[in-house]
Design a protein around this motif. Sequence first.
Motif, PDB file in Angstrom:
ATOM      1  N   TYR A 167      47.211  14.259  61.536  1.00 26.30           N
ATOM      2  CA  TYR A 167      48.296  13.626  60.759  1.00 26.30           C
ATOM      3  C   TYR A 167      48.037  12.120  60.662  1.00 26.30           C
ATOM      4  O   TYR A 167      48.262  11.507  59.624  1.00 26.30           O
ATOM      5  CB  TYR A 167      49.650  13.904  61.406  1.00 26.30           C
ATOM      6  N   CYS A 191      57.006  12.095  64.397  1.00 26.34           N
ATOM      7  CA  CYS A 191      55.688  12.586  64.815  1.00 26.34           C
ATOM      8  C   CYS A 191      55.559  14.004  64.282  1.00 26.34           C
ATOM      9  O   CYS A 191      56.292  14.899  64.709  1.00 26.34           O
ATOM     10  CB  CYS A 191      55.575  12.580  66.342  1.00 26.34           C
ATOM     11  N   TYR A 192      54.641  14.182  63.336  1.00 25.91           N
ATOM     12  CA  TYR A 192      54.498  15.491  62.688  1.00 25.91           C
ATOM     13  C   TYR A 192      53.942  16.556  63.635  1.00 25.91           C
ATOM     14  O   TYR A 192      54.056  17.746  63.370  1.00 25.91           O
ATOM     15  CB  TYR A 192      53.584  15.382  61.457  1.00 25.91           C
TER      16      TYR A 192
END
Length: 326
Positions: A121, A137-138
């Motif tokens: 990411y 936060c992916y």
Amino acid sequence: MKPFAYVKAADEKQALAALGRERGKVLPLAGGMDLVSLLKDRIATPDRVVNVKGLDGTITATPDGGLRIGAAVRLVDLIAHATVSSQYAALAEAASETGTPQIRNLGTVGGNLMQRPRCWYFRNEEFPCLKKGGARCYSVDGENQFHAILGGGPCHIVHPSSLAVPLVAFGAKLRVVGPRGEKEVLAEEFYELPERNLYGETALRPDELLTHVILPPAKAMKSATYEVRFRSSHDWPIAFASVALALANGTVSDARVVLGAVAPIPWRSPEAEAALKGQPANEATAIKAAEAALAGATPMTQNAYKVQVARTAVKRAILHAAGVSA
Ligand SMILES: Cc1cc2nc3c(=O)[nH]c(=O)nc-3n(C[C@H](O)[C@H](O)[C@H](O)COP(=O)(O)OP(=O)(O)OC[C@H]3O[C@@H](n4cnc5c(N)ncnc54)[C@H](O)[C@@H]3O)c2cc1C
Ligand code: SF4
């Protein structure tokens, strides 16, 4: 790629003079293997790039019997150095496993220690994650199979440098120069957790350079690095461990245990070290130390498998360092 100015610094002084104070505006370029891909992917968008291959590229003995390794030393030269391979085996092993022959031929010690995280990411311009100044936060609800199982939050990267882990195990220091002069920082303190430093990964300021690694004398320490990768691929390890042991008549008198690819920093384990000290150097002790090292692991949704992988790496690094076959 965003256009940028290019400065070729002949030496440390020129390199330092070309840096700037604002994060990300001026970036050092060493072998370029990490930086160029960051530039191409528009993750790094500096106004100026400073070629720092003119920094010290030598390995010299220090008066106390340690080693001083210049930031511009290439991995291939580090691996070939007789003292590194004979006295700092954990470092030589980690360097030899890094990437491919081409990567080791171009990659420098300084660039390896300062490479940015591999989180997909972070590396993709489409994801404005926390580390890039975004709101989330992916990895938390996403693909986190290679992310942190120790020390994560609010960002869950794993530290990418294979060299930093044995350097922490050896108690190495890093020489840093900047406009305020020079200092030596313990490698263990140089790397910072996201809760302290979300946008960078180290204590290095934008106007400072990493110029040397200073290794203390190895004395009689025995060391090893054990990595686990997918099918011996050239990709970064899933988990690994570097261990330095002092042994007296088959008993561990001193130990340093550091895990790689499991936490946002090289992860030293005082719990594993305590489990080793005073114990016979055998498989039962190594298993206990490995269990202690991972006792505090908090896996994410897809990476619980890494806990056992890391345990195995710790156990095997201990046994290899001690010269004991399992
Ligand atoms: C396919 C592949 C597999 C790899 N596998 C591994 C692996 O298993 N383990 C591992 O550790 N690495 C691995 N690498 C990473 C590779 O080792 C690093 O990209 C390389 O070491 C970076 O070194 P470089 O000299 O090219 O640095 P560069 O790309 O030039 O720089 C890297 C970063 O460090 C900064 N920088 C460089 N020098 C300094 C300095 N002196 N002071 C301050 N900042 C500086 C740059 O600004 C940049 O942000 C892999 C890379 C690839 C492409
Ligand atoms: S782990 Fe860190 S770098 Fe990756 S998406 Fe989350 S905040 Fe971004």
